[in-house]
Write a protein that holds these residues in place. Structure first.
Motif, PDB file in Angstrom:
ATOM      1  N   ASP A 124      33.546  29.934  35.404  1.00 13.04           N
ATOM      2  CA  ASP A 124      34.118  30.840  36.238  1.00 13.04           C
ATOM      3  C   ASP A 124      35.456  31.318  35.705  1.00 13.04           C
ATOM      4  O   ASP A 124      36.282  30.565  35.022  1.00 13.04           O
ATOM      5  CB  ASP A 124      34.766  29.545  37.150  1.00 13.04           C
ATOM      6  CG  ASP A 124      35.385  30.189  38.396  1.00 13.04           C
ATOM      7  OD1 ASP A 124      35.850  31.493  38.159  1.00 13.04           O
ATOM      8  OD2 ASP A 124      35.603  29.527  39.513  1.00 13.04           O
ATOM      9  N   GLU A 125      35.384  32.497  35.558  1.00  7.46           N
ATOM     10  CA  GLU A 125      36.711  33.486  34.774  1.00  7.46           C
ATOM     11  C   GLU A 125      38.025  33.172  35.342  1.00  7.46           C
ATOM     12  O   GLU A 125      38.942  33.221  34.691  1.00  7.46           O
ATOM     13  CB  GLU A 125      36.361  34.734  34.913  1.00  7.46           C
ATOM     14  CG  GLU A 125      36.285  35.345  36.377  1.00  7.46           C
ATOM     15  CD  GLU A 125      37.421  35.922  36.940  1.00  7.46           C
ATOM     16  OE1 GLU A 125      38.515  35.876  36.309  1.00  7.46           O
ATOM     17  OE2 GLU A 125      37.681  35.943  38.213  1.00  7.46           O
ATOM     18  N   ARG A 126      38.133  32.555  36.547  1.00  7.75           N
ATOM     19  CA  ARG A 126      39.314  32.174  37.042  1.00  7.75           C
ATOM     20  C   ARG A 126      40.093  31.046  36.385  1.00  7.75           C
ATOM     21  O   ARG A 126      41.267  31.039  36.033  1.00  7.75           O
ATOM     22  CB  ARG A 126      39.417  31.790  38.831  1.00  7.75           C
ATOM     23  CG  ARG A 126      39.013  32.841  39.601  1.00  7.75           C
ATOM     24  CD  ARG A 126      39.050  32.557  41.122  1.00  7.75           C
ATOM     25  NE  ARG A 126      38.635  31.223  41.410  1.00  7.75           N
ATOM     26  CZ  ARG A 126      37.166  30.889  41.734  1.00  7.75           C
ATOM     27  NH1 ARG A 126      36.439  32.071  41.806  1.00  7.75           N
ATOM     28  NH2 ARG A 126      36.580  29.825  41.815  1.00  7.75           N
ATOM     29  N   GLN A 129      41.297  32.566  32.951  1.00  5.29           N
ATOM     30  CA  GLN A 129      42.449  33.604  33.308  1.00  5.29           C
ATOM     31  C   GLN A 129      43.697  32.661  33.538  1.00  5.29           C
ATOM     32  O   GLN A 129      44.896  33.019  33.285  1.00  5.29           O
ATOM     33  CB  GLN A 129      42.255  34.468  34.467  1.00  5.29           C
ATOM     34  CG  GLN A 129      41.267  35.487  34.122  1.00  5.29           C
ATOM     35  CD  GLN A 129      41.088  36.641  35.151  1.00  5.29           C
ATOM     36  OE1 GLN A 129      42.119  36.580  36.119  1.00  5.29           O
ATOM     37  NE2 GLN A 129      40.158  37.614  34.996  1.00  5.29           N
ATOM     38  N   LEU A 130      43.702  31.474  34.607  1.00  4.78           N
ATOM     39  CA  LEU A 130      44.687  30.715  34.918  1.00  4.78           C
ATOM     40  C   LEU A 130      45.262  30.066  33.615  1.00  4.78           C
ATOM     41  O   LEU A 130      46.478  29.847  33.381  1.00  4.78           O
ATOM     42  CB  LEU A 130      44.344  29.759  35.972  1.00  4.78           C
ATOM     43  CG  LEU A 130      44.111  30.560  37.293  1.00  4.78           C
ATOM     44  CD1 LEU A 130      43.678  29.364  38.434  1.00  4.78           C
ATOM     45  CD2 LEU A 130      45.181  31.352  37.927  1.00  4.78           C
ATOM     46  N   PRO A 330      50.044  33.937  37.572  1.00  3.88           N
ATOM     47  CA  PRO A 330      49.253  33.356  38.782  1.00  3.88           C
ATOM     48  C   PRO A 330      49.148  31.810  38.449  1.00  3.88           C
ATOM     49  O   PRO A 330      48.907  31.436  37.215  1.00  3.88           O
ATOM     50  CB  PRO A 330      47.884  33.961  38.639  1.00  3.88           C
ATOM     51  CG  PRO A 330      48.125  35.304  37.824  1.00  3.88           C
ATOM     52  CD  PRO A 330      49.145  35.108  36.882  1.00  3.88           C
ATOM     53  N   THR A 332      47.655  29.418  41.107  1.00 14.11           N
ATOM     54  CA  THR A 332      46.294  29.129  41.677  1.00 14.11           C
ATOM     55  C   THR A 332      45.831  30.392  42.234  1.00 14.11           C
ATOM     56  O   THR A 332      46.486  31.269  42.759  1.00 14.11           O
ATOM     57  CB  THR A 332      46.374  28.114  42.714  1.00 14.11           C
ATOM     58  OG1 THR A 332      47.642  28.574  43.537  1.00 14.11           O
ATOM     59  CG2 THR A 332      46.763  26.867  42.012  1.00 14.11           C
ATOM     60  N   ARG A 333      44.473  30.371  42.397  1.00 11.36           N
ATOM     61  CA  ARG A 333      43.715  31.577  43.034  1.00 11.36           C
ATOM     62  C   ARG A 333      42.727  30.901  43.978  1.00 11.36           C
ATOM     63  O   ARG A 333      42.215  29.777  43.999  1.00 11.36           O
ATOM     64  CB  ARG A 333      42.872  32.312  42.021  1.00 11.36           C
ATOM     65  CG  ARG A 333      43.466  33.357  41.234  1.00 11.36           C
ATOM     66  CD  ARG A 333      42.534  33.985  40.182  1.00 11.36           C
ATOM     67  NE  ARG A 333      43.348  34.961  39.117  1.00 11.36           N
ATOM     68  CZ  ARG A 333      43.640  36.107  39.475  1.00 11.36           C
ATOM     69  NH1 ARG A 333      43.318  36.728  40.688  1.00 11.36           N
ATOM     70  NH2 ARG A 333      44.343  36.773  38.485  1.00 11.36           N
ATOM     71  N   GLU A 334      42.631  31.365  45.131  1.00  8.73           N
ATOM     72  CA  GLU A 334      41.633  31.020  46.140  1.00  8.73           C
ATOM     73  C   GLU A 334      40.273  31.423  45.625  1.00  8.73           C
ATOM     74  O   GLU A 334      39.728  32.481  45.350  1.00  8.73           O
ATOM     75  CB  GLU A 334      41.599  32.030  47.345  1.00  8.73           C
ATOM     76  CG  GLU A 334      41.155  31.324  48.654  1.00  8.73           C
ATOM     77  CD  GLU A 334      41.125  32.484  49.861  1.00  8.73           C
ATOM     78  OE1 GLU A 334      41.845  31.897  50.739  1.00  8.73           O
ATOM     79  OE2 GLU A 334      40.931  33.503  49.730  1.00  8.73           O
ATOM     80  N   PRO A 335      39.267  30.275  45.561  1.00  7.91           N
ATOM     81  CA  PRO A 335      38.035  30.544  44.954  1.00  7.91           C
ATOM     82  C   PRO A 335      36.845  31.365  45.748  1.00  7.91           C
ATOM     83  O   PRO A 335      36.367  32.211  45.105  1.00  7.91           O
ATOM     84  CB  PRO A 335      37.429  28.970  45.042  1.00  7.91           C
ATOM     85  CG  PRO A 335      38.617  28.041  45.042  1.00  7.91           C
ATOM     86  CD  PRO A 335      39.652  28.888  46.086  1.00  7.91           C
ATOM     87  N   GLY A 338      39.121  35.272  45.285  1.00 10.45           N
ATOM     88  CA  GLY A 338      40.074  35.518  44.105  1.00 10.45           C
ATOM     89  C   GLY A 338      41.270  35.910  44.223  1.00 10.45           C
ATOM     90  O   GLY A 338      42.129  36.217  43.451  1.00 10.45           O
ATOM     91  N   VAL A 340      45.299  35.691  44.816  1.00 12.39           N
ATOM     92  CA  VAL A 340      46.544  34.649  44.195  1.00 12.39           C
ATOM     93  C   VAL A 340      46.869  33.782  45.236  1.00 12.39           C
ATOM     94  O   VAL A 340      47.409  34.383  46.299  1.00 12.39           O
ATOM     95  CB  VAL A 340      47.299  35.486  43.285  1.00 12.39           C
ATOM     96  CG1 VAL A 340      48.478  34.626  42.936  1.00 12.39           C
ATOM     97  CG2 VAL A 340      46.683  35.873  42.180  1.00 12.39           C
TER      98      VAL A 340
END
Length: 355
Positions: A124-126, A129-130, A330, A332-335, A338, A340
């Motif tokens: 998962d790229e999130r 990134q986080l 950012p 947290t992101r919403e799965p 995406g 923020v």
């Protein structure tokens, strides 16, 4: 004729010492385990335990990754131990000539390289990134603390001391004053700061007015004085718990004298992470908010807590008090989308920089 130095080197193995001759006048002497010398480039060698299983991989000009091999089971370990030194060294040198699994990403013109394990970053790229945002935010803040000559960080909503520990790892040596109202988290915070005389901890929260309130606990790092929204309940299962703890709340301006005591020229920085309560903490500073050269607040685009301000509302209040944004990261992101959910917002008073 052997020199005294050479005779001594020949004698040491008889006394149970291991000797690795590094060259004229240089030797590595150790009590346990032989070492081997692995060339990794012109003028640079790696000293490793013999049969230590080190892999050396070049990832760029003058850039090497040194990692320990992980044999698959006891048979592999036994086989590795049976290899003579020459074979082990040849293997390491062969690995040093080849570009391995690590991917080297050049970071602009800084001269730095980001080393990526494709297997670790292929998910998962999130997540990647986080993690990068957290790293960049921490380094941005510590650079600003240095630039603005901050000598006291107010750590509000300290939890178990994660923020203070990170500041110390990144080189901040000034005073840290941490506030954590919940008993379980405070016990961990107190233990973490015990051996640091410039890290002060207080077992109460901060708000707009002095009060005794109930805080939702057992939400780990998301304990809050505010109840969750329907959106928050749908996003985090932990919000289904309803345990509370009674805590003390004090105004920020009422604790500043004690927190800044002994500092000849106080230059404080305010960090807030209170799960929807940051504006209440900020309001409790009154006129003394003007003394802070910078601040950091977790601001929300999607509301997790009832009554918490949206990002634009919080930032407007901070800007009206003279702070200006230097970074947004950012948290947290919403799965599903995406989007923020929250940003770490870092702000400073430009006039306080001295530049």
């Amino acid at each position: 004729m052997q020199t005294l130095y050479r005779r001594l080197l020949n004698l040491l193995p008889k006394l149970g010492m291991q000797v690795l001759d590094l060259g004229p006048g240089d030797a590595l002497v150790s009590r346990r385990g032989g070492r081997t010398r692995l060339p990794v480039g012109q003028g640079a060698d790696l000293l490793a335990r013999r049969n230590g299983g080190y892999a050396v991989t070049q990832v760029g000009e003058d850039t090497w990754v040194i990692a320990r091999d992980r044999p698959a089971g006891a048979k592999a370990k036994a086989k590795a131990k049976a290899k003579p030194q020459a074979e082990a060294q040849a293997k390491a040198q062969a690995q040093a000539k080849a570009v391995g699994a690590w991917e080297s990403v050049r970071l602009g013109d800084t001269g730095a390289h980001l080393l990526l394990d494709p297997q670790a970053s292929a998910g998962d790229e999130r997540v990647f990134q986080l993690a990068a945002a957290e790293y960049l935010c921490a380094h941005h803040v510590t650079a600003l603390l240095d630039k603005y000559e901050v000598n006291c960080v107010f750590d509000v909503g300290a939890n178990a001391g994660q923020y203070g520990s990170r500041l110390r790892r990144l080189g901040y040596t000034g005073r840290i004053v941490s506030f954590e109202p919940t008993s379980a988290a405070f016990a961990k915070l107190q233990k973490k700061a015990a051996n640091d005389p410039d890290w002060w901890v207080f077992n109460f929260g901060l708000g707009r007015e002095d009060a005794t309130l109930d805080i939702h606990v057992d939400w780990n790092s998301m304990n809050s004085l505010l109840p969750p929204t329907d959106y928050g309940r749908g996003r985090y299962k932990r919000f289904a718990k309803s345990n509370t703890e009674q805590i003390e709340i004090r105004r920020l301006e009422a604790v500043m004298e004690e927190a800044l005591d002994g500092l000849a020229d106080p230059r404080p920085y305010l960090k807030m992470d209170t799960q929807g309560y940051d504006l209440e903490v900020f309001g409790g500073a009154g006129k003394r908010i003007e003394e802070f050269v910078g601040m950091q607040s977790e601001v929300a685009l999607l509301q997790l807590y009832e009554g918490s301000p949206r990002m634009h509302e919080a930032v407007a209040v901070y800007e009206d008090s003279g702070f200006e944004i230097t970074g947004m990261y950012p948290v947290t992101r919403e799965p599903a989308t995406g989007r923020v959910v929250e940003f770490d917002c870092v702000m400073m008073r430009a006039a306080a920089s001295g530049g």
